[in-house]
Write an enzyme that holds these catalytic residues in place. Structure first.
Site, PDB file in Angstrom:
ATOM      1  N   ASN A  60       0.835  -1.199   0.000  1.00 25.30           N
ATOM      2  CA  ASN A  60       0.000   0.000   0.000  1.00 25.30           C
ATOM      3  C   ASN A  60       0.866   1.244   0.000  1.00 25.30           C
ATOM      4  O   ASN A  60       1.972   1.260   0.538  1.00 25.30           O
ATOM      5  CB  ASN A  60      -0.958  -0.009   1.192  1.00 25.30           C
ATOM      6  CG  ASN A  60      -0.365   0.644   2.428  1.00 25.30           C
ATOM      7  OD1 ASN A  60      -0.357   1.869   2.566  1.00 25.30           O
ATOM      8  ND2 ASN A  60       0.149  -0.182   3.334  1.00 25.30           N
ATOM      9  N   ASN A 115       5.056   5.854   3.535  1.00 28.55           N
ATOM     10  CA  ASN A 115       4.291   6.496   2.466  1.00 28.55           C
ATOM     11  C   ASN A 115       4.095   7.997   2.633  1.00 28.55           C
ATOM     12  O   ASN A 115       3.408   8.616   1.830  1.00 28.55           O
ATOM     13  CB  ASN A 115       2.924   5.808   2.344  1.00 28.55           C
ATOM     14  CG  ASN A 115       3.065   4.338   2.004  1.00 28.55           C
ATOM     15  OD1 ASN A 115       3.867   3.975   1.151  1.00 28.55           O
ATOM     16  ND2 ASN A 115       2.327   3.494   2.687  1.00 28.55           N
ATOM     17  N   THR A 116       4.655   8.573   3.686  1.00 29.26           N
ATOM     18  CA  THR A 116       4.692  10.022   3.847  1.00 29.26           C
ATOM     19  C   THR A 116       6.159  10.436   3.832  1.00 29.26           C
ATOM     20  O   THR A 116       6.943   9.976   4.669  1.00 29.26           O
ATOM     21  CB  THR A 116       4.023  10.460   5.164  1.00 29.26           C
ATOM     22  OG1 THR A 116       2.640  10.086   5.127  1.00 29.26           O
ATOM     23  CG2 THR A 116       4.135  11.960   5.356  1.00 29.26           C
ATOM     24  N   PHE A 127      -1.658   8.065   4.469  1.00 32.16           N
ATOM     25  CA  PHE A 127      -2.482   8.604   5.559  1.00 32.16           C
ATOM     26  C   PHE A 127      -3.772   9.252   5.036  1.00 32.16           C
ATOM     27  O   PHE A 127      -4.150  10.350   5.461  1.00 32.16           O
ATOM     28  CB  PHE A 127      -1.698   9.616   6.392  1.00 32.16           C
ATOM     29  CG  PHE A 127      -0.712   9.031   7.364  1.00 32.16           C
ATOM     30  CD1 PHE A 127      -0.668   7.669   7.616  1.00 32.16           C
ATOM     31  CD2 PHE A 127       0.190   9.846   8.031  1.00 32.16           C
ATOM     32  CE1 PHE A 127       0.245   7.134   8.522  1.00 32.16           C
ATOM     33  CE2 PHE A 127       1.100   9.319   8.936  1.00 32.16           C
ATOM     34  CZ  PHE A 127       1.131   7.964   9.183  1.00 32.16           C
ATOM     35  N   SER A 143       5.495   4.854   8.927  1.00 28.38           N
ATOM     36  CA  SER A 143       4.904   4.636   7.610  1.00 28.38           C
ATOM     37  C   SER A 143       5.891   5.074   6.535  1.00 28.38           C
ATOM     38  O   SER A 143       6.475   6.157   6.618  1.00 28.38           O
ATOM     39  CB  SER A 143       3.611   5.443   7.458  1.00 28.38           C
ATOM     40  OG  SER A 143       3.172   5.414   6.115  1.00 28.38           O
ATOM     41  N   ASN A 195       5.901  -1.890  11.491  1.00 29.91           N
ATOM     42  CA  ASN A 195       5.102  -1.423  10.363  1.00 29.91           C
ATOM     43  C   ASN A 195       5.508  -2.188   9.092  1.00 29.91           C
ATOM     44  O   ASN A 195       6.210  -3.195   9.165  1.00 29.91           O
ATOM     45  CB  ASN A 195       5.316   0.090  10.183  1.00 29.91           C
ATOM     46  CG  ASN A 195       4.108   0.794   9.607  1.00 29.91           C
ATOM     47  OD1 ASN A 195       3.444   0.299   8.701  1.00 29.91           O
ATOM     48  ND2 ASN A 195       3.820   1.985  10.118  1.00 29.91           N
ATOM     49  N   LYS A 222       5.147   3.033  17.203  1.00 29.79           N
ATOM     50  CA  LYS A 222       5.216   2.014  16.150  1.00 29.79           C
ATOM     51  C   LYS A 222       6.447   2.255  15.291  1.00 29.79           C
ATOM     52  O   LYS A 222       6.630   3.349  14.752  1.00 29.79           O
ATOM     53  CB  LYS A 222       3.953   2.049  15.283  1.00 29.79           C
ATOM     54  CG  LYS A 222       3.857   0.860  14.318  1.00 29.79           C
ATOM     55  CD  LYS A 222       2.472   0.771  13.696  1.00 29.79           C
ATOM     56  CE  LYS A 222       2.304  -0.510  12.881  1.00 29.79           C
ATOM     57  NZ  LYS A 222       0.926  -0.650  12.359  1.00 29.79           N
TER      58      LYS A 222
END
Length: 348
Positions: free
Chosen positions: A110, A174-175, A114, A172, A239, A210
């Site tokens: 993915n 993805n940021t 967010f 994460s 994660n 996390k």
């Protein structure tokens, strides 16, 4: 798995992955799916960072980003739920498509970024949460924020009164540059800010951190040192990963975080390393690739006080929760453990 769940899973597999995700949450809310309710036993009952759990198998953040299915999920056999991630302001996330199944690898990639409806919508939904469930919120930062560290504290201030725990998510992939906040100095400052806000809440709730699986031994040691210094209540390991070694599926080259079966060994190794670094002084939650009672048990024996699942539900359906919990109970009994707590770290 019931025939109705099998039929639904077969239909979902023919759909775009993100659309199927949304429909799965609606199906849960419809009441058509048989849900087992709370599953527990004397062996399964345990505590995590001071709160009681009927069993140690939780839902990882990401499945219910906006807390739209709390009541159904609380009856699905989980010992606890984590929703979000939530940012101060709503944001659409990255362009679609951004969720990809890797069927041959029993995995997913993915790059949501967010996407969520923001803390005000989350606070509204949490205000009508099921009272008998243990519910936590994954705290995030807006992509265009001028002070990402402050965003985590802002979300906690808004939603904290309705929570049982909160998780600071700096892992994460993805940021852009978010994982830079896992550095020792930046992480300490961020956590202190969140803990200051926690101190102003009427009720003290545990704060978890996390972390990513793509950390070397020195970075894990730094995180353990910071966690001990600021007295964080727990660490969730881990994660998603940026690693792509050994994948077979056509979507393996998609950008984003990889979750599911290929993550199990890597995330469990980080968990065990963290357990050794912390010496059992900080509760750990093991997440990454758990799809069976045996794998949940392996995480616990590697040092986890509880585990979380998510991607495995894509392939096993919601009934997989009950299977994992009951198999874990049998494994504890087989090996002579009277409780989950007795098995934590048994392999270290």
């Amino acid at each position: 798995m019931s025939w109705l769940e099998q039929l639904g899973m077969a239909a979902f597999r023919q759909m775009d992955a993100e659309a199927a995700h949304g429909l799965a949450l609606k199906a849960l809310n419809s009441g058509l799916t048989r849900l087992p309710g709370q599953i527990s036993s004397p062996r399964l009952r345990t505590t995590l960072a001071g709160f009681s759990l009927p069993n140690p198998v939780g839902l990882a953040a990401g499945m219910d980003k906006n807390a739209v299915a709390l009541h159904a999920l609380s009856r699905s056999g989980f010992g606890f739920l984590e929703v979000g991630a939530t940012t101060p302001r709503p944001q659409p996330g990255n362009p679609k498509p951004r969720l990809f199944r890797l069927r041959e690898d029993r995995a997913a990639i993915n790059r949501f970024g967010f996407n969520n409806e923001g803390m005000e919508a989350m606070a509204t939904r949490l205000s009508t949460r099921p009272a008998d469930a243990v519910i936590g919120l994954n705290l995030g930062a807006n992509k265009d924020s001028v002070d990402r560290s402050a965003d985590f504290a802002t979300v906690l201030g808004s939603c904290g009164p309705m929570l049982d725990f909160a998780t600071v998510n700096v892992s994460s992939p993805n940021t852009e540059n978010l994982r830079d906040l896992q550095g020792k100095a930046a992480l300490e400052a961020l956590l202190c800010g969140v803990l200051d806000v926690r101190g102003g809440l009427e009720r003290r709730i545990p704060i978890f951190l996390k972390i990513a699986p793509d950390l070397d031994e020195g970075e894990v040691a730094d995180i353990a040192a910071v966690a001990a210094k600021v007295q964080i209540d727990g660490i969730i390991a881990t994660n998603t990963t940026l690693d792509r070694v050994g994948l077979r599926s056509a979507n393996a080259r998609e950008a984003g975080g990889l979750s599911g079966a290929p993550l199990f060994e890597k995330s469990t190794a980080v968990l065990a390393r963290l357990a050794r670094e912390t010496g059992g002084a900080i509760p750990l939650v093991g997440v990454g690739g758990v799809a069976s009672g045996e794998q949940a048990y392996a995480k616990i024996r590697a040092g986890a006080s509880a585990v979380q699942i998510y991607t495995a539900l894509v392939y096993g359906g919601i009934s997989l929760v009950e299977t994992i919990v009951r198999d874990l109970d049998r494994l504890l009994e087989r090996d002579g453990f009277g409780s989950v707590k007795d098995a934590v770290g048994a392999d270290l």
